[in-house]
Structure formats: C-alpha cells, structure tokens
Design a protein around this motif. Structure first.
Motif, PDB file in Angstrom:
ATOM      1  N   LEU A 191       0.984  -1.191  -0.080  1.00  0.00           N
ATOM      2  CA  LEU A 191      -0.204  -0.089   0.100  1.00  0.00           C
ATOM      3  C   LEU A 191       0.795   0.848   0.105  1.00  0.00           C
ATOM      4  CD1 LEU A 191      -2.873   1.306   0.055  1.00  0.00           C
ATOM      5  CD2 LEU A 191      -2.783   1.095   2.550  1.00  0.00           C
ATOM      6  N   TYR A 192       2.107   1.311   0.632  1.00  0.00           N
ATOM      7  CA  TYR A 192       2.969   2.344   0.807  1.00  0.00           C
ATOM      8  C   TYR A 192       3.437   2.716  -0.781  1.00  0.00           C
ATOM      9  CZ  TYR A 192       7.214   5.191   1.339  1.00  0.00           C
ATOM     10  OH  TYR A 192       8.068   6.015   1.142  1.00  0.00           O
ATOM     11  N   LYS A 196       2.705   5.634  -3.232  1.00  0.00           N
ATOM     12  CA  LYS A 196       3.725   6.600  -3.772  1.00  0.00           C
ATOM     13  C   LYS A 196       3.754   6.982  -5.078  1.00  0.00           C
ATOM     14  CE  LYS A 196       8.864   6.829  -3.672  1.00  0.00           C
ATOM     15  NZ  LYS A 196      10.101   6.045  -3.207  1.00  0.00           N
ATOM     16  N   TYR A 197       3.134   5.778  -6.115  1.00  0.00           N
ATOM     17  CA  TYR A 197       3.460   5.922  -7.412  1.00  0.00           C
ATOM     18  C   TYR A 197       2.147   6.222  -7.984  1.00  0.00           C
ATOM     19  CZ  TYR A 197       8.051   4.035  -7.227  1.00  0.00           C
ATOM     20  OH  TYR A 197       9.388   4.050  -6.521  1.00  0.00           O
ATOM     21  N   VAL A 198       0.850   5.829  -7.285  1.00  0.00           N
ATOM     22  CA  VAL A 198      -0.397   6.333  -7.633  1.00  0.00           C
ATOM     23  C   VAL A 198      -1.126   7.441  -7.201  1.00  0.00           C
ATOM     24  CG1 VAL A 198      -2.776   5.287  -8.234  1.00  0.00           C
ATOM     25  CG2 VAL A 198      -0.771   3.686  -8.448  1.00  0.00           C
ATOM     26  N   GLY A 199      -0.711   7.864  -5.841  1.00  0.00           N
ATOM     27  CA  GLY A 199      -1.103   8.954  -5.210  1.00  0.00           C
ATOM     28  C   GLY A 199      -2.648   8.777  -4.961  1.00  0.00           C
ATOM     29  N   LEU A 200      -2.876   7.793  -4.109  1.00  0.00           N
ATOM     30  CA  LEU A 200      -4.280   7.566  -3.412  1.00  0.00           C
ATOM     31  C   LEU A 200      -4.420   8.500  -2.487  1.00  0.00           C
ATOM     32  CD1 LEU A 200      -4.129   3.569  -3.164  1.00  0.00           C
ATOM     33  CD2 LEU A 200      -5.455   4.881  -4.537  1.00  0.00           C
ATOM     34  N   ILE A 201      -3.523   8.814  -1.526  1.00  0.00           N
ATOM     35  CA  ILE A 201      -3.779  10.124  -0.523  1.00  0.00           C
ATOM     36  C   ILE A 201      -2.610  10.741  -0.525  1.00  0.00           C
ATOM     37  CG2 ILE A 201      -3.732  10.458   2.128  1.00  0.00           C
ATOM     38  CD1 ILE A 201      -5.419   7.987   2.480  1.00  0.00           C
ATOM     39  N   THR A 202      -2.739  12.027  -0.582  1.00  0.00           N
ATOM     40  CA  THR A 202      -1.854  13.247  -0.419  1.00  0.00           C
ATOM     41  C   THR A 202      -2.093  13.847   1.006  1.00  0.00           C
ATOM     42  OG1 THR A 202      -2.949  14.793  -1.607  1.00  0.00           O
ATOM     43  CG2 THR A 202      -1.424  13.257  -2.861  1.00  0.00           C
ATOM     44  N   GLY A 203      -1.073  14.623   1.226  1.00  0.00           N
ATOM     45  CA  GLY A 203      -1.213  15.564   2.288  1.00  0.00           C
ATOM     46  C   GLY A 203      -0.297  15.141   3.499  1.00  0.00           C
ATOM     47  N   PHE A 207       1.360   9.821   5.098  1.00  0.00           N
ATOM     48  CA  PHE A 207       2.085   8.816   5.613  1.00  0.00           C
ATOM     49  C   PHE A 207       1.547   7.785   6.816  1.00  0.00           C
ATOM     50  CE2 PHE A 207       5.178   6.648   8.445  1.00  0.00           C
ATOM     51  CZ  PHE A 207       5.727   5.625   7.622  1.00  0.00           C
ATOM     52  N   TYR A 208       0.997   8.342   7.706  1.00  0.00           N
ATOM     53  CA  TYR A 208       0.438   7.746   8.698  1.00  0.00           C
ATOM     54  C   TYR A 208      -1.072   7.026   8.544  1.00  0.00           C
ATOM     55  CZ  TYR A 208       3.904  10.741  11.200  1.00  0.00           C
ATOM     56  OH  TYR A 208       5.047  11.316  11.540  1.00  0.00           O
ATOM     57  N   ILE A 209      -1.776   7.797   7.659  1.00  0.00           N
ATOM     58  CA  ILE A 209      -3.038   7.277   7.229  1.00  0.00           C
ATOM     59  C   ILE A 209      -2.772   5.746   6.653  1.00  0.00           C
ATOM     60  CG2 ILE A 209      -5.092   7.667   5.792  1.00  0.00           C
ATOM     61  CD1 ILE A 209      -4.943  10.609   6.279  1.00  0.00           C
ATOM     62  N   ILE A 211      -0.343   3.807   6.826  1.00  0.00           N
ATOM     63  CA  ILE A 211       0.020   2.801   8.042  1.00  0.00           C
ATOM     64  C   ILE A 211      -1.265   2.227   8.359  1.00  0.00           C
ATOM     65  CG2 ILE A 211       1.292   2.287   9.803  1.00  0.00           C
ATOM     66  CD1 ILE A 211       3.049   2.707   7.426  1.00  0.00           C
ATOM     67  N   ILE A 212      -2.078   3.333   8.937  1.00  0.00           N
ATOM     68  CA  ILE A 212      -3.438   2.866   9.704  1.00  0.00           C
ATOM     69  C   ILE A 212      -4.267   1.861   8.681  1.00  0.00           C
ATOM     70  CG2 ILE A 212      -5.497   3.605  10.224  1.00  0.00           C
ATOM     71  CD1 ILE A 212      -4.024   6.089  11.570  1.00  0.00           C
ATOM     72  N   LEU A 213      -4.179   2.390   7.523  1.00  0.00           N
ATOM     73  CA  LEU A 213      -4.947   1.477   6.423  1.00  0.00           C
ATOM     74  C   LEU A 213      -4.399   0.068   6.017  1.00  0.00           C
ATOM     75  CD1 LEU A 213      -5.923   4.429   3.871  1.00  0.00           C
ATOM     76  CD2 LEU A 213      -7.694   2.842   5.165  1.00  0.00           C
ATOM     77  N   GLY A 214      -3.276   0.124   5.994  1.00  0.00           N
ATOM     78  CA  GLY A 214      -2.477  -0.969   5.856  1.00  0.00           C
ATOM     79  C   GLY A 214      -2.830  -1.954   6.658  1.00  0.00           C
ATOM     80  N   LEU A 215      -2.555  -1.650   7.961  1.00  0.00           N
ATOM     81  CA  LEU A 215      -2.797  -2.475   9.120  1.00  0.00           C
ATOM     82  C   LEU A 215      -4.297  -3.109   9.236  1.00  0.00           C
ATOM     83  CD1 LEU A 215      -0.604  -0.754  12.070  1.00  0.00           C
ATOM     84  CD2 LEU A 215      -0.049  -2.879  11.038  1.00  0.00           C
TER      85      LEU A 215
END
Length: 273
Positions: A191-192, A196-203, A207-209, A211-215
C-alpha cells in the motif's frame, strides 16, 4: 487447476473493469454477489440445522444495495436500517401468526445475520465507489487482499511454526502466526508503494493514514477469512458453494472483502473526507 486458471483469466479483467468504473455495472455486480452470497449462507445454515426465513432475507438483502445506489448521498442510514426493520417485523410476525415457539430466536437471528453479513457489508462497495478516487480505492483494496492472502500463505509455507510453535487459530489450524505477520508486513509495504506511485492519499499526514489503512486491511482481511471459516466449521461445511469450481463459492472468494471494504470506507471518511 484448469478451472482455477479459467476463472482467473475471465473473472479478473471483468472485476477490474467493474471496480474501476463503478456505476450501473457495479450495482448489477453487487446485486448478483449479494443474492448468491445470501443463498450460500442460508444453505449452509440449513445444512447446519437452522431454519432461516429465506424469502424475507432475499428481499431485505436486495433492497439495501439498490436503496443505497439510488438514494445516495441522502438517507444512507435509512437505506441500511429500513430493510433490517422490515425483516425483523416480518420474521417475528410470521412466527407469532404460526404460533411457533421453539427455535424462534434462531430463525429470526440467522435471517438477519445473513443480511447484515452479506448484504450490508458488501453494499459498502457502492458507498466507496462514490468517494473521490473511489474506483481506484476499490481496485487497490482488492489487490491488497490478494497480496495479504498470498504472502500470508507463502510466508507460512516457508517460515511457519519456526518461531511460534502453535497455530494461528483453532478455526483454521493450518494458518501460522508467521504467515499472518508476513501478510501484514507485505500488505502495508504494498500500500505504501501504491500510494507513492499512484497517489491515493496526499497531504501532511498521508504516511500515517497509509500505515493505519495497511494494518487495518491486512488484519481485517484475515479476520474476514477466519470468520467465514468459523461459520463453515459450525455448520460442518467444507466450501460455501461450488459455483466457482475449485475456488469454492462466492463467499469463499469474497469473505475478506466483506470485512475490508467497510473498514477502509469509514477510515477514509473519518481521516480524509
């Protein structure tokens, strides 16, 4: 083996198209999956000795995705709660009119459980598709579920029982703690890289979001898988169905998605929208 390959070659491109584009194809797909999923769940329950009110379950279950789709963004809560109220009133009313006492709570409860487990959870695909980048997120979630499942399997095969001697769960004794950890690590990493390459979340806090989503995705995917296995063990069933041949039934293929999509939807709503 050939059956698995055929299902993958035909099914994956269709699934990718539907998830990315949403709209009416997603609604039709959701209706189909929910109807078959409800049939499989009620069939398993009946083989396990339960007696669900199937017709009311089908009606209520099919109402939910259609009410959500045509009412969005208004009345989301009503679209999910109204069918449940309808089923509760209908099932209890039928038991009262028939003067039935024995196993009434089982009959009513298993009917509503089927709708909540299959229809309400799966209908969150429609809600997620309405979010910004909703199609990308639906496809990303499906890919991440595959990643989690695959790397949990391969990690378990290569490293299972070497650090933790006991199995991961009595529900599925073959699963190992090492496999579960491997699924979590590779899902978060994937997901990270996707972000990084698709840009699902920016801001600032992306990074923390992530990690939360991946977990959340990796943990809930495994819980969803084990949850369906729990029902199959209770009902003494090997597979939820035979529709997909060696792949089993619809619930066998979408058990993780049932848990992951609602979780990701609410995390995205809370943190980003």
């Amino acid at each position: 083996m050939m059956n698995r390959l055929f299902v993958a070659l035909i099914g994956i491109p269709i699934l990718v198209f539907i998830l990315l584009n949403g709209g009416l194809p997603l609604l039709i797909f959701s209706n189909l999956i929910i109807l078959i999923g409800l049939y499989e769940f009620y069939r398993m329950a009946e083989l396990g000795g339960k007696k669900p009110f199937k017709i009311l379950g089908y009606i209520g279950g099919m109402l939910i995705p259609n009410l959500l789709y045509f009412n969005y963004p208004k009345n989301i809560e009503v679209s999910m709660i109204f069918p449940l109220v309808l089923i509760l009133l209908g099932t209890m009313g039928m038991r009262v009119l028939k003067n039935k006492v024995e196993e009434s709570s089982d009959c009513v409860g298993i009917t509503i459980l089927g709708v909540m487990y299959v229809s309400i959870l799966f209908s969150h695909l429609i809600l997620m598709s309405k979010l910004p980048n909703g199609g990308k997120w639906l496809l990303a979630v499906q890919i991440l579920v595959w990643v989690c499942d695959s790397f949990a399997y391969f990690t378990g095969i290569s490293m299972g029982r070497k650090f933790f001697k006991n199995g991961f769960s009595v529900i599925s004794p073959k699963k190992s703690v090492e496999g579960s950890i491997g699924g979590i690590v590779f899902t978060v990493l994937t997901l990270y890289l996707m972000n990084k390459y698709v840009g699902l979340i920016t801001g600032e806090y992306s990074f923390y979001i992530i990690i939360i989503l991946g977990l959340a995705i990796s943990i809930l995917a495994q819980i969803g898988d084990l949850g369906e296995s729990m029902f199959k063990r209770e009902f003494k069933i090997k597979d939820s169905g035979k529709l997909l041949g060696e792949h089993g039934g619809i619930l066998d293929r979408f058990d993780s998605i049932l848990f992951v999509v609602p979780t990701v939807y609410y995390i995205l709503k809370f943190f980003t929208f």
